[in-house]
Design an enzyme around this catalytic site. Structure first.
Site, PDB file in Angstrom:
ATOM      1  CB  THR A   1       8.421 -32.518 -19.871  1.00  0.00           C
ATOM      2  OG1 THR A   1       9.107 -31.408 -20.420  1.00  0.00           O
ATOM      3  CG2 THR A   1       7.023 -32.589 -20.452  1.00  0.00           C
TER       4      THR A   1
ATOM      5  CG  ASP B   1       9.760 -24.961 -26.288  1.00  0.00           C
ATOM      6  OD1 ASP B   1      10.795 -25.624 -26.459  1.00  0.00           O
ATOM      7  OD2 ASP B   1       8.801 -25.374 -25.613  1.00  0.00           O
TER       8      ASP B   1
ATOM      9  CB  SER C   1       4.484 -26.685 -27.190  1.00  0.00           C
ATOM     10  OG  SER C   1       4.589 -27.797 -26.313  1.00  0.00           O
TER      11      SER C   1
ATOM     12  N   GLY D   1      10.067 -35.303 -23.310  1.00  0.00           N
ATOM     13  CA  GLY D   1      11.105 -35.614 -24.292  1.00  0.00           C
ATOM     14  C   GLY D   1      11.260 -34.628 -25.434  1.00  0.00           C
ATOM     15  N   GLY D   2      10.798 -33.367 -25.269  1.00  0.00           N
ATOM     16  CA  GLY D   2      10.995 -32.377 -26.333  1.00  0.00           C
ATOM     17  C   GLY D   2      10.413 -32.897 -27.649  1.00  0.00           C
TER      18      GLY D   2
HETATM   19  O1  DON Z   1       7.187 -28.083 -25.491  1.00  0.00           O
HETATM   20  C1  DON Z   1       8.297 -28.500 -25.791  1.00  0.00           C
HETATM   21  O2  DON Z   1       8.557 -28.933 -26.889  1.00  0.00           O
HETATM   22  C2  DON Z   1       9.376 -28.533 -24.737  1.00  0.00           C
HETATM   23  N1  DON Z   1       9.248 -27.400 -23.865  1.00  0.00           N
HETATM   24  C3  DON Z   1       9.270 -29.828 -23.967  1.00  0.00           C
HETATM   25  C4  DON Z   1      10.467 -30.074 -23.120  1.00  0.00           C
HETATM   26  C5  DON Z   1      10.470 -31.431 -22.511  1.00  0.00           C
HETATM   27  O3  DON Z   1       9.800 -32.353 -22.936  1.00  0.00           O
HETATM   28  C6  DON Z   1      11.389 -31.577 -21.352  1.00  0.00           C
HETATM   29  N2  DON Z   1      11.424 -32.892 -20.774  1.00  0.00           N
HETATM   30  N3  DON Z   1      11.941 -33.866 -21.090  1.00  0.00           N
END
Ligand code: DON
Length: 215
Positions: free
Chosen positions: A53, A95, A124, A146-147
């Site tokens: 991300t 997700d 998301s 960071g999810g």
């Molecule tokens: O949207 C989300 O929650 C996830 N797809 C985000 C994933 C993410 O931040 C990956 N990187 N660190």
């Protein structure tokens, strides 16, 4: 050397986080890792940006702003490249909720409203954010990788600037905490908080684990 090993590189190829490395808050959190009674283990090298991300914020001279967070979710997405096109496909199905109580790759346990369905968009955490002051003028543009930690990271930077009146470098460099309901534990940036603070949180019944600072 731990910081040097992690971040020093040819600046033509890597954005060396100089302001962050030199900030008082990072110095303070490193200092707090020193235990006069015993050796402090050197943390494993974490490669910045290993998730997939990216966030960028752009502001022009007139104050027009863009906040963009874009992702292929996990590292290298689903691991499939598009032949000839030069890019990777995402694994954004992660997700969705795929089974009751099964955590996704970010440890998130989600409910049935987020079950996989045709044409549906998944949950998301991505939080591209603009903060306006009470007069409606642009004050901050931010976001993160960071999810699930995206949400708590963005919130803490906003709180640091607005409520604790930090400048942006210190606000971003300050140690952060994260809780996402399940797993039911508080994650704290390694070395970021005094042991007495962590002990007092544990005494309140929280399970506390540490995490590498990120985002
Ligand atoms: O949207 C989300 O929650 C996830 N797809 C985000 C994933 C993410 O931040 C990956 N990187 N660190």
């Amino acid at each position: 050397f731990a910081m040097r090993n992690q971040h020093v590189a040819d600046p033509a190829y890597y954005t060396v986080p100089m302001a962050w490395m030199l900030s008082t808050s990072v110095g303070d959190s490193l200092r707090r890792t020193i235990d006069p009674a015993q050796a402090t283990p050197t943390p494993a090298l974490t490669t910045p940006g290993t998730g997939s991300t990216t966030h960028y914020s752009v502001v022009d001279a007139e104050g027009m702003a863009v906040a963009t967070t874009t992702t292929i979710n996990d590292l290298y997405g689903c691991g499939v490249t598009v032949s000839g096109a030069g890019f990777l496909l995402n694994d954004e199905m992660d997700d969705f909720n795929t089974a009751p109580n099964r955590p996704n790759s970010w440890g998130q346990v989600q409910g049935s409203p987020n079950n996989v369905e045709p044409g549906k968009r998944p949950l998301s955490n991505m939080t591209p954010t603009m903060v306006l002051d009470p007069e409606g003028r642009l004050m901050l543009v931010l976001g993160s990788r960071g999810g699930p930690t995206i949400i708590t990271q963005v919130l803490q930077v906003v709180v640091n600037v607005i409520d604790f009146r930090m400048d942006l470098v210190d606000a971003v460099g300050a140690p952060r905490v994260h809780h996402q309901a399940l797993p039911d534990r508080l994650r704290v940036d390694r070395g970021g908080f005094a042991p007495e603070v962590i002990d007092s949180v544990r005494a309140m019944g929280h399970e506390v684990t540490d995490q590498s600072p990120g985002g």
